[in-house]
Scaffold this active site. Structure first.
Site, PDB file in Angstrom:
ATOM      1  N   ASP A  79     -16.992  -3.112 -78.274  1.00  0.00           N
ATOM      2  CA  ASP A  79     -15.823  -3.690 -77.437  1.00  0.00           C
ATOM      3  C   ASP A  79     -16.517  -3.309 -75.879  1.00  0.00           C
ATOM      4  O   ASP A  79     -17.259  -2.472 -75.644  1.00  0.00           O
ATOM      5  CB  ASP A  79     -14.693  -3.033 -77.396  1.00  0.00           C
ATOM      6  N   GLU A 137     -13.057   0.616 -79.961  1.00  0.00           N
ATOM      7  CA  GLU A 137     -13.325   2.053 -79.694  1.00  0.00           C
ATOM      8  C   GLU A 137     -12.785   2.722 -78.409  1.00  0.00           C
ATOM      9  O   GLU A 137     -12.451   3.747 -78.146  1.00  0.00           O
ATOM     10  CB  GLU A 137     -14.896   2.408 -80.036  1.00  0.00           C
TER      11      GLU A 137
END
Length: 392
Positions: A79, A137
């Site tokens: 991400d 995350e």
């Protein structure tokens, strides 16, 4: 495997993957295009199994050609962040307000390159490798927790797990690793305080939520100095405090929020208990009601001694004695810890010293964060070296 030759052959392709991902960042739990790109590449490499998990994560399995053996998991987070890029890259983010400002584009490219090389040389190892491309995350509660609960550490059972993180550095192309704590744990605490409003000239008729909040913030400081072993790092940082409505009105409410950061799980538990104890005590003194929301975030990442030594020794053997530096990096928190702590799986998380581009070194999450793509060669090399030694 001729590690250095194989990495040179795939390097330009890996750079292309990294730049494509960098141009098209996606936020935590919204990585649909990123996950599709990863899935398609892994399917193209003809891994034995490729699955979407939790919508925007991808997990793949590659069986070795030498028969049964252990299972090694390798994890990369995928991400991006809500940051407006200022790097000046020709391949800078095309999406306003979004940037791969923590190196996750590089993490994905490194693991894809590793997967492709190993798929082409699956007869060189036994056992199997599980490739975990983790979503979310950067945002609590993180992606690792959902993936573990979805069963990614089983079927087959993972015996050890490794991962790396790109960091800007004056050096480029070495790894930094050690056993023990390497990333601090981080929790969030939100506190609401309810009092009783009144006229500023008649405070005895009110219950001052603002005063109670101030007393609470001050009292918290004694947790570290009087309850935590000085050898253990523990941090309490109050980031927000809001109270009251007007200068001549006693505040009937207050809100504050804080981070609790720990390298030691026992210290973390003490801090959590004391936060509630102090709230109860000040609530009685001030006649205000405290409501605490303790959000368990990322636990400290504590490298297993045996796995950390395996990574270091494998890199020295296959990449050269100067490829490894013993130490850690003050990066912050990472939910890689959940794969180990929740399942009892030994693992190691290490840092890829990746240099920097431009006129200065900027930390992860900065809009001018940069690193040298040549460092990815060492990242792939480290993973291949571990596979060579662990699954031989």
């Amino acid at each position: 495997m001729e590690i250095h030759r194989l990495i040179e052959e795939i390097y330009e392709e890996m750079v292309g993957w990294r730049r494509k991902l960098h141009e098209e960042p996606e936020l935590s739990f919204e990585e649909h295009q990123t996950a599709a790109f990863i899935y398609d590449k892994l399917a193209e490499f003809k891994l034995d199994r490729v699955d979407y998990v939790c919508e925007t994560a991808v997990v793949a399995l590659l069986n070795g050609g030498k028969g049964a053996g252990k299972c090694l998991a390798i994890r990369a987070d995928i991400d991006a962040l809500p940051v407006t890029e200022q790097t000046g890259y020709a391949f800078a983010s095309r999406r306003d307000g979004l940037m791969h400002a923590c190196g996750h584009d590089g993490h994905v490219a490194i693991l894809l390159a590793t997967a492709k090389i190993l798929a082409e040389h699956r007869d060189s190892f036994k056992g199997c490798i599980k490739f975990i491309f983790e979503h979310g995350e950067e945002k609590f509660p993180g992606g690792a927790k959902a993936l573990v609960h979805a069963g990614v550490m089983e079927h087959p059972h993972v015996d050890s797990i490794i991962g790396l993180h790109i960091v800007p550095s004056d050096e480029c192309g070495r790894i930094r690793i050690k056993s023990g704590p390497v990333a601090i744990g981080c929790d969030v605490v939100n506190v609401k305080i309810r009092g009783k409003s009144g006229h500023a000239a008649r405070p005895h008729e009110a219950h001052d939520a603002l005063l109670a909040s101030c007393q609470y913030v001050v009292a918290l400081q004694q947790i570290i100095s009087r309850n935590i072993d000085p050898k253990n790092t523990e941090i309490i940082s109050v980031g927000t405090l809001n109270a009251g409505t007007a200068v001549n009105i006693i505040a009937d409410h207050a809100r504050l929020s804080m981070n609790v950061r720990s390298y030691d799980i026992a210290s973390r538990d003490i801090t959590k208990r004391k936060l509630y104890d102090i709230a109860d005590g000040i609530g009685k003194i001030t006649d205000c009601a405290f409501e605490l929301e303790y959000v368990d975030g990322y636990e400290p990442t504590i490298n297993h001694e045996g796995v950390a030594e395996l990574v270091a020794d494998a890199c020295r053997k296959h990449l050269g004695g100067d490829s490894v530096e013993i130490g850690d990096y003050d990066l912050g928190s990472d939910d890689f810890s959940y794969y180990m702590n929740a399942t009892g799986t030994p693992g190691a998380y290490f840092f890829l010293l990746a240099g920097y581009e431009g006129g200065g070194r900027y930390v992860n999450h900065h809009p001018r964060f940069s690193w040298k793509e040549a460092a990815m060669k060492t990242g792939v090399g480290a993973y291949l070296a571990v596979v060579n030694e662990y699954l031989r």
